[in-house]
Design a protein around this motif. Structure first.
Motif, PDB file in Angstrom:
ATOM      1  N   VAL A  31      28.128  29.024  42.072  1.00  0.00           N
ATOM      2  CA  VAL A  31      29.280  29.308  41.205  1.00  0.00           C
ATOM      3  C   VAL A  31      30.199  30.333  41.858  1.00  0.00           C
ATOM      4  O   VAL A  31      31.413  30.144  41.916  1.00  0.00           O
ATOM      5  CB  VAL A  31      28.809  29.787  39.801  1.00  0.00           C
ATOM      6  CG1 VAL A  31      29.935  30.457  39.034  1.00  0.00           C
ATOM      7  CG2 VAL A  31      28.239  28.630  39.013  1.00  0.00           C
ATOM      8  N   VAL A  32      29.630  31.410  42.368  1.00  0.00           N
ATOM      9  CA  VAL A  32      30.445  32.463  42.987  1.00  0.00           C
ATOM     10  C   VAL A  32      31.124  31.939  44.247  1.00  0.00           C
ATOM     11  O   VAL A  32      32.320  32.153  44.456  1.00  0.00           O
ATOM     12  CB  VAL A  32      29.581  33.714  43.289  1.00  0.00           C
ATOM     13  CG1 VAL A  32      30.333  34.712  44.156  1.00  0.00           C
ATOM     14  CG2 VAL A  32      29.138  34.369  41.985  1.00  0.00           C
ATOM     15  N   GLY A  33      30.377  31.216  45.079  1.00  0.00           N
ATOM     16  CA  GLY A  33      30.938  30.707  46.333  1.00  0.00           C
ATOM     17  C   GLY A  33      31.933  29.584  46.132  1.00  0.00           C
ATOM     18  O   GLY A  33      33.018  29.584  46.731  1.00  0.00           O
ATOM     19  N   GLU A  34      31.596  28.631  45.289  1.00  0.00           N
ATOM     20  CA  GLU A  34      32.453  27.463  45.075  1.00  0.00           C
ATOM     21  C   GLU A  34      33.798  27.844  44.456  1.00  0.00           C
ATOM     22  O   GLU A  34      34.830  27.293  44.811  1.00  0.00           O
ATOM     23  CB  GLU A  34      31.729  26.459  44.162  1.00  0.00           C
ATOM     24  CG  GLU A  34      32.477  25.189  43.904  1.00  0.00           C
ATOM     25  CD  GLU A  34      32.498  24.228  45.083  1.00  0.00           C
ATOM     26  OE1 GLU A  34      33.360  23.331  45.074  1.00  0.00           O
ATOM     27  OE2 GLU A  34      31.666  24.371  45.999  1.00  0.00           O
ATOM     28  N   ASN A  35      33.754  28.787  43.508  1.00  0.00           N
ATOM     29  CA  ASN A  35      34.969  29.167  42.791  1.00  0.00           C
ATOM     30  C   ASN A  35      35.590  30.454  43.312  1.00  0.00           C
ATOM     31  O   ASN A  35      36.561  30.944  42.741  1.00  0.00           O
ATOM     32  CB  ASN A  35      34.677  29.291  41.295  1.00  0.00           C
ATOM     33  CG  ASN A  35      34.181  27.988  40.716  1.00  0.00           C
ATOM     34  OD1 ASN A  35      34.732  26.933  40.983  1.00  0.00           O
ATOM     35  ND2 ASN A  35      33.124  28.057  39.931  1.00  0.00           N
ATOM     36  N   GLN A  36      34.994  31.006  44.363  1.00  0.00           N
ATOM     37  CA  GLN A  36      35.464  32.261  44.979  1.00  0.00           C
ATOM     38  C   GLN A  36      35.677  33.340  43.920  1.00  0.00           C
ATOM     39  O   GLN A  36      36.763  33.903  43.782  1.00  0.00           O
ATOM     40  CB  GLN A  36      36.730  32.011  45.795  1.00  0.00           C
ATOM     41  CG  GLN A  36      36.506  31.012  46.904  1.00  0.00           C
ATOM     42  CD  GLN A  36      37.767  30.682  47.678  1.00  0.00           C
ATOM     43  OE1 GLN A  36      38.869  31.005  47.277  1.00  0.00           O
ATOM     44  NE2 GLN A  36      37.573  30.044  48.825  1.00  0.00           N
ATOM     45  N   LEU A  37      34.612  33.594  43.151  1.00  0.00           N
ATOM     46  CA  LEU A  37      34.675  34.566  42.072  1.00  0.00           C
ATOM     47  C   LEU A  37      34.085  35.893  42.518  1.00  0.00           C
ATOM     48  O   LEU A  37      33.143  35.942  43.306  1.00  0.00           O
ATOM     49  CB  LEU A  37      33.926  34.044  40.846  1.00  0.00           C
ATOM     50  CG  LEU A  37      34.468  32.749  40.251  1.00  0.00           C
ATOM     51  CD1 LEU A  37      33.551  32.243  39.149  1.00  0.00           C
ATOM     52  CD2 LEU A  37      35.876  32.938  39.721  1.00  0.00           C
ATOM     53  N   ASN A  38      34.611  36.968  41.977  1.00  0.00           N
ATOM     54  CA  ASN A  38      34.142  38.313  42.270  1.00  0.00           C
ATOM     55  C   ASN A  38      33.349  38.804  41.064  1.00  0.00           C
ATOM     56  O   ASN A  38      33.910  38.936  39.972  1.00  0.00           O
ATOM     57  CB  ASN A  38      35.342  39.224  42.536  1.00  0.00           C
ATOM     58  CG  ASN A  38      34.934  40.651  42.839  1.00  0.00           C
ATOM     59  OD1 ASN A  38      33.802  41.065  42.633  1.00  0.00           O
ATOM     60  ND2 ASN A  38      35.896  41.424  43.322  1.00  0.00           N
ATOM     61  N   PRO A  39      32.057  39.115  41.235  1.00  0.00           N
ATOM     62  CA  PRO A  39      31.249  39.573  40.094  1.00  0.00           C
ATOM     63  C   PRO A  39      31.815  40.822  39.417  1.00  0.00           C
ATOM     64  O   PRO A  39      31.610  41.018  38.220  1.00  0.00           O
ATOM     65  CB  PRO A  39      29.881  39.857  40.708  1.00  0.00           C
ATOM     66  CG  PRO A  39      29.842  39.023  41.945  1.00  0.00           C
ATOM     67  CD  PRO A  39      31.261  38.953  42.440  1.00  0.00           C
ATOM     68  N   ALA A  40      32.525  41.639  40.139  1.00  0.00           N
ATOM     69  CA  ALA A  40      33.072  42.868  39.555  1.00  0.00           C
ATOM     70  C   ALA A  40      34.214  42.585  38.578  1.00  0.00           C
ATOM     71  O   ALA A  40      34.413  43.330  37.619  1.00  0.00           O
ATOM     72  CB  ALA A  40      33.555  43.805  40.661  1.00  0.00           C
ATOM     73  N   THR A  41      34.949  41.501  38.805  1.00  0.00           N
ATOM     74  CA  THR A  41      36.116  41.225  37.961  1.00  0.00           C
ATOM     75  C   THR A  41      36.030  39.905  37.193  1.00  0.00           C
ATOM     76  O   THR A  41      36.784  39.703  36.244  1.00  0.00           O
ATOM     77  CB  THR A  41      37.397  41.196  38.818  1.00  0.00           C
ATOM     78  OG1 THR A  41      37.249  40.186  39.831  1.00  0.00           O
ATOM     79  CG2 THR A  41      37.663  42.553  39.455  1.00  0.00           C
ATOM     80  N   ASP A  42      35.144  39.011  37.590  1.00  0.00           N
ATOM     81  CA  ASP A  42      35.101  37.665  37.017  1.00  0.00           C
ATOM     82  C   ASP A  42      33.792  37.340  36.309  1.00  0.00           C
ATOM     83  O   ASP A  42      33.400  36.185  36.217  1.00  0.00           O
ATOM     84  CB  ASP A  42      35.324  36.620  38.125  1.00  0.00           C
ATOM     85  CG  ASP A  42      36.651  36.777  38.827  1.00  0.00           C
ATOM     86  OD1 ASP A  42      37.648  37.044  38.133  1.00  0.00           O
ATOM     87  OD2 ASP A  42      36.684  36.623  40.068  1.00  0.00           O
ATOM     88  N   MET A  43      33.117  38.369  35.764  1.00  0.00           N
ATOM     89  CA  MET A  43      31.784  38.149  35.196  1.00  0.00           C
ATOM     90  C   MET A  43      31.802  37.147  34.046  1.00  0.00           C
ATOM     91  O   MET A  43      30.925  36.277  33.969  1.00  0.00           O
ATOM     92  CB  MET A  43      31.173  39.476  34.738  1.00  0.00           C
ATOM     93  CG  MET A  43      29.732  39.338  34.290  1.00  0.00           C
ATOM     94  SD  MET A  43      28.629  38.554  35.508  1.00  0.00           S
ATOM     95  CE  MET A  43      28.646  39.765  36.809  1.00  0.00           C
ATOM     96  N   GLN A  44      32.783  37.208  33.147  1.00  0.00           N
ATOM     97  CA  GLN A  44      32.821  36.256  32.030  1.00  0.00           C
ATOM     98  C   GLN A  44      32.945  34.822  32.532  1.00  0.00           C
ATOM     99  O   GLN A  44      32.288  33.923  32.022  1.00  0.00           O
ATOM    100  CB  GLN A  44      33.960  36.590  31.063  1.00  0.00           C
ATOM    101  CG  GLN A  44      33.649  37.744  30.134  1.00  0.00           C
ATOM    102  CD  GLN A  44      32.334  37.572  29.404  1.00  0.00           C
ATOM    103  OE1 GLN A  44      31.404  38.347  29.630  1.00  0.00           O
ATOM    104  NE2 GLN A  44      32.223  36.587  28.546  1.00  0.00           N
TER     105      GLN A  44
END
Length: 188
Positions: A31-44
């Motif tokens: 999920v983090v890699g595929e969508n290039q999400l940052n756990p610090a800002t994109d947790m929801q």
């Protein structure tokens, strides 16, 4: 490891069965890699995407076996029981209506297929006596018989009160149901 916010959220919303830690790690990484999400800002968003993946998964692959449906439920000496306590996430393995004749169900199935092939896409009340015309008929609804599974244990069940969200011909196999009381009668 996935951040504690994710495991805490899963424990709160899906307490049983326990999500497999290896599956969760792989899902989180994807999920983090595929969508290039940052756990610090994109947790929801990460939590929403993990929940989507969980609900689309086969519970056999995503859950720790033996942590969902209690062992006594699968005991063949128990003629019936009711799930109580913390919600248990299960998936529907099979679904049929046992209060409607097989003839009627098959007749409706054939008409549904014919009307879909004819290009009809509207479902609703239909006159099954008029050949090839009108909306795709709904299946008659009485009492559903299901097989439900937590990924390890599969139980036979029947509604003892209607669950309107379950629709014969509309609810896909693998659909997830969660709750502490399912309005289902477990039968062996």
């Amino acid at each position: 490891m996935p951040p504690p916010e994710i495991t805490n959220w899963l424990r709160q919303h899906y307490p049983k069965p326990t999500v497999d830690p290896e599956w969760l790690q792989a899902c989180y990484d994807w999920v983090v890699g595929e969508n290039q999400l940052n756990p610090a800002t994109d947790m929801q968003r990460i939590i929403q995407d993990i929940e989507t993946q969980l609900l689309e998964s086969d519970l056999h692959d995503s859950m720790v076996h033996g942590t969902g449906i209690p062992a006594y439920m699968s005991n063949s000496n128990t003629p019936h029981s009711k799930l109580t306590g913390p919600p248990i996430l299960v998936q529907i393995e099979s679904i049929t209506d046992v209060g409607v004749s097989a003839y009627t169900l098959n007749k409706t199935r054939i008409i549904r297929e014919e009307r879909k092939e004819a290009g009809e896409d509207e479902e609703g009340e239909a006159d099954d006596e008029v050949e090839g015309e009108g909306p795709i008929p709904n299946y008659a609804r009485s009492m559903l018989k299901l097989e439900i599974s937590d990924g390890a244990t599969t139980l036979k069940a029947a509604e003892y009160r209607p669950i309107p969200e379950l629709v014969l011909g509309g609810t896909p196999l693998g659909c997830k149901v969660s709750g502490s009381s399912f309005n289902l009668y477990m039968c062996f």
